[in-house]
Design an enzyme around this catalytic site. Structure first.
Site, PDB file in Angstrom:
ATOM      1  N   CYS A  84       0.807  -1.223   0.000  1.00 11.75           N
ATOM      2  CA  CYS A  84       0.000   0.000   0.000  1.00 11.75           C
ATOM      3  C   CYS A  84       0.842   1.276   0.000  1.00 11.75           C
ATOM      4  CB  CYS A  84      -0.942   0.005   1.201  1.00 11.75           C
ATOM      5  SG  CYS A  84      -0.106   0.186   2.795  1.00 11.75           S
ATOM      6  N   ASP A 117      29.091   7.487  -9.675  1.00 12.69           N
ATOM      7  CA  ASP A 117      28.524   8.441  -8.732  1.00 12.69           C
ATOM      8  C   ASP A 117      28.992   8.092  -7.318  1.00 12.69           C
ATOM      9  OD1 ASP A 117      27.036  10.089  -7.145  1.00 12.69           O
ATOM     10  OD2 ASP A 117      25.088   9.460  -7.927  1.00 12.69           O
TER      11      ASP A 117
END
Length: 461
Positions: A215, A366
Site C-alpha cells: 500500500c 557516482d
C-alpha cells in the site's frame, strides 16, 4: 542435455592458462566468457551434470562471505563443490568455475555454489535451475548500473514466479523488500535475527526501503538491526515481517574477534562461533545456515563450518604488513560502509584509517553515496586518516564535514604509495590501522600486496 565438447572446453581453458601465466589477471572470468562465445548455453549444460544441482546466492552486501561460509560447511560435510570463490560473479565467472571443474569433458563436483551479481541473478538462475536460491538483501548501490531497488525487487519477483515448485527459496525475513517475494509460495524458508539487543529503535536517515510494497505506507519498526532490516509491519495491516524459521538469538559480539550466537532451526538450536566480526556477518552466517538447512546438512557440519570460516579477501581480511596487522574492509555503499564503521568504532581509540575512494565503472561513477554514510562515527577516535583513490579530495572533504580535525587528514591519490606511508606511520606510532577501499581500489591494493608476497593472490583462495 549434452555436455560441451572437449575441443571447446580445451580452447577456453587455454585462455585461462595464458591469462594466469602472463600475470595479467587470475583468469577468473575471461575463460568463461570465451566458453560462452563458443557455446552460449555452456552454463546450463555443465551445471546439469552436478548430481546435487546448484545453490545460487545473491545480495547487495555479503554474498561473497555468505557463499564462503556455506562452502566451509559443505567442506565439513565432505561434499565436493564447484564454487566461483574468487568473486567473479557474472556469467563469465560462473562459466569459468564450471570450466575449471571439468576433467575429461565432465564436471567433477557434486554441487555448484555460485554467488551472483544482483543484475545477473535472473539469467544465471534460468540457466542453472538451482535447487536452492538464497536472496539475502537489497541495498542502494551503484544506481547508475542497477537502478532503483524496487526495479530489482520486481525482477526478482518475476524470476521466482517461474521457478519450479521443488526449488527451495531462502529469503531474508528482515528485509521488507525481499520478504514479500515468498508470498503464496510453499517452498520458502525465511531467516533473520530475533535478538534485538544490538538493534536501534528507528531506521537511520540513509535506510533504503521503509515503505510497504502493498500500500506504500511507511513501515512501523519494533527494532532496526541495520539499514532497513529489522522487525517491521505495515500500519494498515497489509504486510508484516514473516516469522523466520532460521534465526539468530543470544548474539554476543567480541569486536574484531568475531561473535557468538545461537541459531534456532526446525531441527533444534545450533551454538555458533564466528571468527569474523560485525553484526552484518551474523546475517551472512544465518543466511548460510538457512541454505545448509535447505540442503539437509547436519548441525555439526554447520557449527564446525562457521567456526572454521576465514574472511574472504578484502572482507575483514587481516594481513601482516611490515609486522603490523592491517584489516582490509571493503566499503561500497552507505549501508555496507555504516556497518564497517560501526564495527571499527567499537574498537578502543585511537586508531588510524586508510580509505580509498575510486569512481571507476565497477565502483559506480557516482560517489555521492559517501554523504549518506555515517563517517561521523569516526570523529574523536582516529589518530590519523589517509584519503586515497581517484576521488581522494572529495573523501577528505566528507571527513571534514563529519567532524574530523583537518590536521589529521592526509590526501594522496596513489593507492600503493599512500597505503605504504599510512602503514609505516601506524607502525611508528604503534597504532591499529584499518584499510577501507572501494572495490577497484581493493583489487589494485590487494594485487600489489600479493606481488610483494605479503598475501596470497585473491583468485587463489
Amino acid at each position: 542435455m549434452e555436455s560441451v565438447s572437449r575441443v571447446k572446453l580445451g580452447a577456453a581453458k587455454s585462455i585461462g592458462a595464458a591469462s594466469r601465466f602472463s600475470g595479467r589477471g587470475g583468469g577468473t572470468s575471461l575463460p568463461g566468457r570465451v566458453l560462452l562465445r563458443l557455446q552460449d548455453d555452456a552454463i546450463a549444460r555443465l551445471s546439469s551434470e552436478l548430481p546435487r544441482g546448484a545453490v545460487v546466492i545473491s545480495a547487495t552486501n555479503g554474498k561473497t562471505t555468505t557463499a564462503s561460509l556455506l562452502a566451509s560447511v559443505l567442506g565439513r560435510s565432505r561434499i565436493p563443490v564447484v564454487h566461483n570463490r574468487a568473486g567473479a560473479n557474472m556469467a563469465g565467472g560462473v562459466a569459468t568455475a564450471l570450466l575449471d571443474a571439468t576433467k575429461k569433458g565432465q564436471v567433477q563436483g557434486e554441487i555448484g555454489l555460485f554467488e551472483v551479481d544482483e543484475a545477473w541473478t535472473a539469467r544465471i538462475v534460468e540457466q542453472t535451475q538451482p535447487s536452492v536460491l538464497v536472496l539475502a538483501n537489497l541495498f542502494r548501490d551503484q544506481l547508475d548500473r542497477y537502478g532503483e531497488l524496487e526495479t530489482l525487487a520486481d525482477s526478482w519477483q518475476q524470476m521466482i514466479s517461474v521457478l519450479p515448485p521443488e526449488t527451495r527459496v531462502v529469503l531474508n525475513a528482515d528485509d521488507p523488500l525481499l520478504a514479500g517475494l515468498g508470498a503464496g509460495r510453499e517452498n520458502t524458508l525465511y531467516f533473520g535475527l530475533t535478538d534485538t539487543s544490538h538493534a536501534e529503535p528507528v531506521p537511520r536517515h540513509a535506510a533504503d526501503s521503509k515503505f510497504c510494497r502493498v500500500c506504500g505506507a511507511p513501515l512501523e519498526y519494533d527494532a532496526v538491526q541495520l539499514g532497513h532490516l529489522g522487525i517491521y509491519r505495515c500500519p494498515n495491516g497489509d504486510f508484516a515481517r514473516p516469522e523466520p524459521q532460521i534465526a539468530a538469538t543470544k548474539i554476543t559480539t567480541h569486536g574484531m574477534d568475531g561473535s557468538e550466537f545461537t541459531i534456532s532451526t526446525p531441527d533444534g538450536p545450533i551454538d555458533a562461533e564466528l571468527p569474523i566480526p560485525g553484526l552484518y556477518n551474523v546475517y551472512n552466517a544465518v543466511a548460510a545456515t538457512a541454505a545448509a538447512h535447505a540442503l539437509d546438512l547436519s548441525a555439526g557440519a554447520i557449527a564446525g563450518g562457521l567456526a572454521a570460516a576465514r574472511a574472504v579477501f578484502g572482507r575483514v581480511e587481516t594481513l601482516q604488513i611490515a609486522g603490523h596487522s592491517v584489516a582490509l574492509m571493503l566499503i561500497k555503499n552507505p549501508t555496507g560502509a555504516n556497518e564497517v564503521l560501526r564495527t571499527i568504532s567499537e574498537e578502543a581509540p585511537p586508531f588510524d584509517i586508510w580509505v580509498a575512494l575510486n569512481d571507476k565503472i565497477a565502483d559506480g561513477r557516482d560517489v555521492s553515496w559517501i554523504w549518506d554514510a555515517d563517517f561521523e562515527m569516526l570523529a574523536g577516535k582516529v589518530r590519523m586518516i589517509t584519503c586515497s583513490g581517484t576521488r581522494a579530495e572529495e573523501m577528505a572533504l566528507r571527513l571534514a564535514y563529519a567532524g574530523i580535525d583537518r590536521s589529521l587528514i592526509v590526501v594522496e591519490r596513489a593507492i600503493e604509495r599512500s597505503f605504504d606511508a599510512a602503514v609505516a606511520e601506524a607502525v611508528r606510532a604503534a597504532t591499529p590501522i584499518f584499510a577501507l577501499p572501494t572495490y577497484t581500489a581493493l583489487i589494485e591494493l590487494r594485487t600489489a600486496i600479493a606481488k610483494r608476497g605479503d598475501a596470497p593472490t585473491y583468485w587463489g583462495g
